[in-house]
Scaffold this active site. Structure first.
Site, PDB file in Angstrom:
ATOM      1  CB  THR A  97      28.580  -6.006  54.794  1.00  0.00           C
ATOM      2  OG1 THR A  97      27.620  -6.232  53.769  1.00  0.00           O
ATOM      3  CG2 THR A  97      27.909  -5.391  56.008  1.00  0.00           C
ATOM      4  CE  LYS A 172      24.342  -5.939  54.068  1.00  0.00           C
ATOM      5  NZ  LYS A 172      23.266  -6.747  53.488  1.00  0.00           N
TER       6      LYS A 172
HETATM    7  P1  NAD Z   1      32.669 -15.007  50.358  1.00  0.00           P
HETATM    8  O1  NAD Z   1      33.517 -15.399  51.498  1.00  0.00           O
HETATM    9  O2  NAD Z   1      31.901 -16.055  49.589  1.00  0.00           O
HETATM   10  O3  NAD Z   1      33.551 -14.172  49.261  1.00  0.00           O
HETATM   11  C1  NAD Z   1      34.614 -13.324  49.582  1.00  0.00           C
HETATM   12  C2  NAD Z   1      35.729 -13.607  48.583  1.00  0.00           C
HETATM   13  O4  NAD Z   1      36.802 -12.680  48.819  1.00  0.00           O
HETATM   14  C3  NAD Z   1      36.319 -15.006  48.704  1.00  0.00           C
HETATM   15  O5  NAD Z   1      36.219 -15.667  47.462  1.00  0.00           O
HETATM   16  C4  NAD Z   1      37.770 -14.758  49.127  1.00  0.00           C
HETATM   17  O6  NAD Z   1      38.686 -15.707  48.591  1.00  0.00           O
HETATM   18  C5  NAD Z   1      38.004 -13.372  48.567  1.00  0.00           C
HETATM   19  N1  NAD Z   1      39.113 -12.656  49.194  1.00  0.00           N
HETATM   20  C6  NAD Z   1      39.370 -12.476  50.528  1.00  0.00           C
HETATM   21  N2  NAD Z   1      40.478 -11.722  50.704  1.00  0.00           N
HETATM   22  C7  NAD Z   1      40.934 -11.410  49.451  1.00  0.00           C
HETATM   23  C8  NAD Z   1      42.032 -10.668  48.978  1.00  0.00           C
HETATM   24  N3  NAD Z   1      42.914 -10.090  49.796  1.00  0.00           N
HETATM   25  N4  NAD Z   1      42.193 -10.567  47.637  1.00  0.00           N
HETATM   26  C9  NAD Z   1      41.304 -11.150  46.782  1.00  0.00           C
HETATM   27  N5  NAD Z   1      40.248 -11.885  47.178  1.00  0.00           N
HETATM   28  C10 NAD Z   1      40.066 -12.011  48.503  1.00  0.00           C
HETATM   29  O7  NAD Z   1      31.660 -13.897  50.894  1.00  0.00           O
HETATM   30  P2  NAD Z   1      30.321 -13.343  50.199  1.00  0.00           P
HETATM   31  O8  NAD Z   1      29.153 -14.099  50.708  1.00  0.00           O
HETATM   32  O9  NAD Z   1      30.544 -13.206  48.733  1.00  0.00           O
HETATM   33  O10 NAD Z   1      30.241 -11.897  50.893  1.00  0.00           O
HETATM   34  C11 NAD Z   1      31.083 -10.813  50.481  1.00  0.00           C
HETATM   35  C12 NAD Z   1      30.603  -9.568  51.209  1.00  0.00           C
HETATM   36  O11 NAD Z   1      29.235  -9.314  50.877  1.00  0.00           O
HETATM   37  C13 NAD Z   1      30.665  -9.678  52.743  1.00  0.00           C
HETATM   38  O12 NAD Z   1      31.062  -8.446  53.285  1.00  0.00           O
HETATM   39  C14 NAD Z   1      29.214 -10.011  53.113  1.00  0.00           C
HETATM   40  O13 NAD Z   1      28.909  -9.584  54.441  1.00  0.00           O
HETATM   41  C15 NAD Z   1      28.459  -9.240  52.055  1.00  0.00           C
HETATM   42  N6  NAD Z   1      27.110  -9.758  51.734  1.00  0.00           N
HETATM   43  C16 NAD Z   1      26.901 -11.088  51.515  1.00  0.00           C
HETATM   44  C17 NAD Z   1      25.609 -11.541  51.205  1.00  0.00           C
HETATM   45  C18 NAD Z   1      25.314 -13.013  50.965  1.00  0.00           C
HETATM   46  O14 NAD Z   1      24.112 -13.372  50.909  1.00  0.00           O
HETATM   47  N7  NAD Z   1      26.320 -13.875  50.813  1.00  0.00           N
HETATM   48  C19 NAD Z   1      24.562 -10.636  51.089  1.00  0.00           C
HETATM   49  C20 NAD Z   1      24.819  -9.277  51.282  1.00  0.00           C
HETATM   50  C21 NAD Z   1      26.102  -8.845  51.596  1.00  0.00           C
END
Ligand code: NAD
Length: 298
Positions: A97, A172
């Site tokens: 997002t 979104k």
């Molecule tokens: P999270 O922080 O758990 O996961 C993100 C991952 O990206 C982490 O493991 C981090 O180490 C990795 N990362 C960051 N920079 C990186 C890079 N340069 N190279 C490789 N890996 C890298 O977050 P999440 O909850 O999985 O959310 C991810 C996305 O999905 C966000 O944009 C969030 O807004 C969206 N989202 C989350 C949910 C939810 O319920 N958690 C629901 C809908 C949408």
């Protein structure tokens, strides 16, 4: 079945990648966090040492990263994903997002390099990611959507084509703005109910069939113990972190300001999620706003 490179194996990315493996795809993943790489290998995927290595030979590249800055960094930097894949023309799908501008910038850069790209953010939380029941809201060309849809179907139940590049992100941020406000409303109702001497279980059972019902109330109730599977019943372990919800409401507020759209409740909700993060609970689930609000009472 496709060869897929998957970057970003966090709360959402890891179960999504695991579902691609279950559907028979070959998934090579990368994350900065090595524990996530171990977990991917346990789920039947292959761990790579870098993003570039993960997308080697991939027909589809999927990213699930925290915010626009991470997406721009991973795709646009020299040696980034557009650079290393442009000769082979995989379909690029960003499921993070992020702000509409970043989505359109990255898509335009991909297009200049001859690559097709979709913005495909999701709704449905970590449970939706685990159960492959996510809703995908997708922006991009008709051809790119047709190419990406069968892949997204391995991770989600509802796959919507919202429009051209950036349209998925626009849907979104409107969705999450409404959710951010709704969660505060449910929290206020349950806090008031307690002060009025009501039993939360009874309130929940009644309201889940009444006009105040919503996903935040019925599936994700912020009052601890009312929904056993909700983050509130496990000390607000995410789920969807408050800091990510704050990011999303900042995105919708910026978009609303630019478009001249009135969003006074979102502005108020944003200040609450900011306070939650300032109080040190940014890594808790966003429903922790309930606990913060309860702490404001007399
Ligand atoms: P999270 O922080 O758990 O996961 C993100 C991952 O990206 C982490 O493991 C981090 O180490 C990795 N990362 C960051 N920079 C990186 C890079 N340069 N190279 C490789 N890996 C890298 O977050 P999440 O909850 O999985 O959310 C991810 C996305 O999905 C966000 O944009 C969030 O807004 C969206 N989202 C989350 C949910 C939810 O319920 N958690 C629901 C809908 C949408």
């Amino acid at each position: 079945m496709a060869r897929i490179g998957f970057i970003g194996l966090g709360n959402m990315g890891l179960p999504m990648a695991a579902n691609l493996v279950k559907a028979g795809h070959s998934v090579t993943g990368f994350d900065l966090n090595t524990n996530a790489l171990t977990a991917l290998a346990q789920a039947g995927g292959q761990a790579a040492g870098s993003a570039a290595e993960a997308v080697e030979g991939a027909e589809v590249v999927i990213t699930m990263l925290p915010a626009g800055e991470h997406v721009r960094q991973v795709y646009l930097n020299q040696g980034g994903l557009i650079d290393v894949t442009k000769g082979r023309k995989p379909l690029l799908i960003d499921c993070s997002t992020i702000d509409v501008d970043s989505a359109r910038t990255v898509e335009a850069e991909a297009s200049r390099a001859g690559l097709s790209m979709l913005d495909a953010p999701v709704s449905g939380g970590t449970a939706g990611a685990q159960n492959a029941t996510l809703t995908f809201m997708v922006g991009g060309s008709d051809q790119a959507f047709a190419r990406g849809k069968p892949i997204l179907e391995a991770m989600g139940r509802n796959i919507f084509h919202a429009g051209g590049p950036g349209a998925g992100q626009a849907v979104k941020i409107c969705n999450n703005m409404m959710l951010a406000i709704n969660m505060v409303g449910v929290a206020e109702g349950f806090i008031l109910a307690e002060k009025l001497g009501l039993d939360w279980q009874k309130l929940h059972a009644i309201c889940a069939t009444a006009t105040s019902n919503s996903w935040a109330l019925s599936s994700y109730c912020p009052a601890p113990g009312t929904v056993p599977t909700a983050p509130s019943s496990r000390d607000y372990a995410p789920g969807f972190m408050a800091q990510l919800m704050l990011k999303d409401v900042k995105l919708s507020q910026a978009a609303a300001e630019a478009a001249g759209s009135p969003t006074p409740l979102a502005a108020q909700a944003m200040s609450f999620y900011q306070a939650v993060c300032d109080a040190g609970d940014g890594a808790k689930d966003f429903s922790v706003v309930f606990r913060w609000l309860a702490g404001q009472g007399r």
